[in-house]
Motif scaffolding. Structure first.
Motif, PDB file in Angstrom:
ATOM      1  N   THR A 283      56.740  53.144  11.701  1.00 17.60           N
ATOM      2  CA  THR A 283      56.410  54.536  11.398  1.00 17.60           C
ATOM      3  C   THR A 283      56.903  54.894  10.009  1.00 17.60           C
ATOM      4  OG1 THR A 283      56.636  55.115  13.738  1.00 17.60           O
ATOM      5  CG2 THR A 283      56.659  56.928  12.156  1.00 17.60           C
TER       6      THR A 283
ATOM      7  N   TYR B 167      57.360  60.736   8.928  1.00 22.07           N
ATOM      8  CA  TYR B 167      56.815  61.158  10.219  1.00 22.07           C
ATOM      9  C   TYR B 167      57.754  60.851  11.371  1.00 22.07           C
ATOM     10  CZ  TYR B 167      52.430  61.913   7.787  1.00 22.07           C
ATOM     11  OH  TYR B 167      51.457  62.378   6.934  1.00 22.07           O
TER      12      TYR B 167
ATOM     13  N   ILE C 292      55.733  62.274  15.318  1.00 27.58           N
ATOM     14  CA  ILE C 292      54.501  61.719  15.886  1.00 27.58           C
ATOM     15  C   ILE C 292      54.820  60.859  17.107  1.00 27.58           C
ATOM     16  CG2 ILE C 292      53.176  61.750  13.746  1.00 27.58           C
ATOM     17  CD1 ILE C 292      53.783  58.810  13.367  1.00 27.58           C
TER      18      ILE C 292
ATOM     19  N   LEU D 299      46.995  60.083  19.063  1.00 27.19           N
ATOM     20  CA  LEU D 299      48.188  60.377  18.273  1.00 27.19           C
ATOM     21  C   LEU D 299      48.510  61.855  18.366  1.00 27.19           C
ATOM     22  CD1 LEU D 299      50.219  59.164  16.099  1.00 27.19           C
ATOM     23  CD2 LEU D 299      48.693  60.228  14.407  1.00 27.19           C
TER      24      LEU D 299
ATOM     25  N   LEU E  38      50.825  64.906  16.654  1.00 26.29           N
ATOM     26  CA  LEU E  38      51.574  65.297  15.456  1.00 26.29           C
ATOM     27  C   LEU E  38      52.193  66.656  15.711  1.00 26.29           C
ATOM     28  CD1 LEU E  38      52.369  65.047  12.436  1.00 26.29           C
ATOM     29  CD2 LEU E  38      50.122  66.029  11.885  1.00 26.29           C
TER      30      LEU E  38
END
Length: 283
Positions: free
Chosen positions: A55, A59, A63, A72, A74
């Protein structure tokens, strides 16, 4: 590389600042796990998953990847998260598939500030983030261009010229985007003048330079005029400057402040006297 049609929602998706979005794929979990799943934002990799997840540090904690479907999530979004999201997924024994969608994050802060002079007032609505529309309101009713009220081409500034006593009240600017509405308020007062004062010495040695300053509480700012011993001086600002004090300059200085909207006036007087030189005092 094959582009998977309908893998992701067409977009653009609209969300608010600090909110959450889930890019949900239409894929079903396969019998054998996908060999790899990766997501990119505006062409930059944000997460890659094979046997482990890698990752991007920006992020971390924001996430979550559903390895079974490639979806995904967010979280805690910012305006900078607006853009294109691309997913590439490789099945076991199949060709890679790709899907893309767009996200627009809305939000920001709105401020309403006012600036007044002797005859006009400008109200400016400042907003950050993506703005779809601005609406002006006065005392709970829509504010429309009429009489002395006009708006800038971008509707960002409302101008009132000339200002009348009836223009006082509560003004609001309401800004909107597809996911939120924000409102800022400004109270416009038309008052005064009150508390007229002359700042300066009441006595000074002859030959000295003297500055008298007239102040008052007034909205919009007052217009000033000066008289000396009941005679017009034609000085029409807040400062009265005596370059060199002489006997002919001693006497009563009257400052009159006038609010050109309320038409109210208020005056005050300073009795300026000369001081004798120190050597004369010793004698």
């Amino acid at each position: 590389m094959c582009v998977g049609e309908g893998i992701l929602p067409a977009g653009p998706l609209s969300r608010a600042v600090a909110g959450t979005v889930k890019f949900t794929t239409t894929l079903r979990p396969p019998e054998k796990p996908f060999l790899s799943v990766s997501w990119r934002f505006n062409g930059v990799n944000i997460i890659s998953s094979t046997s482990v997840n890698i990752t991007d540090p920006g992020y971390a904690g924001r996430i979550s990847l559903d390895r079974a479907t490639g979806s995904l999530e967010l979280r805690n979004m910012a305006l900078e998260d607006s853009g294109e999201y691309t997913m590439t997924i490789t099945p076991d024994g199949g060709l890679p598939k790709q899907g893309r969608t767009n996200l627009t994050v809305y939000g920001g802060v709105v401020k309403l500030r006012g600036k007044a002079n002797e005859s006009s007032t400008n109200l400016t609505c400042e907003a950050s983030g993506s703005i779809s529309s601005r609406e002006w309101i006065k005392d709970g009713q829509p504010l429309n261009p009429s009489g002395g009220v006009s708006f800038s081409l971008d509707n960002k500034t409302a101008s009132i010229q000339p200002v009348h006593i009836s223009d006082r009240g509560t003004y609001q600017c309401k800004v909107s985007n597809p996911v939120s509405t924000m409102t800022a308020t400004h109270n416009l007062t038309v008052i005064g003048p009150y508390n007229v004062l002359i700042n300066g010495p009441s006595a000074a040695p002859q030959g000295h330079s003297i500055t008298l300053q007239c102040t008052t509480d007034s909205v919009p700012p007052a217009h000033f005029s000066w008289m000396f011993n009941d005679n017009e001086t034609h000085v029409n600002n807040s400062l009265y400057i005596i370059e060199r004090l002489g006997a002919e300059n001693t006497g009563n200085y009257t400052c009159t402040a006038k609010n050109t909207v309320t038409m109210m006036e208020s005056s005050t007087v300073l009795d300026l006297r000369g001081k004798k030189p120190k050597n004369e005092l010793i004698q």
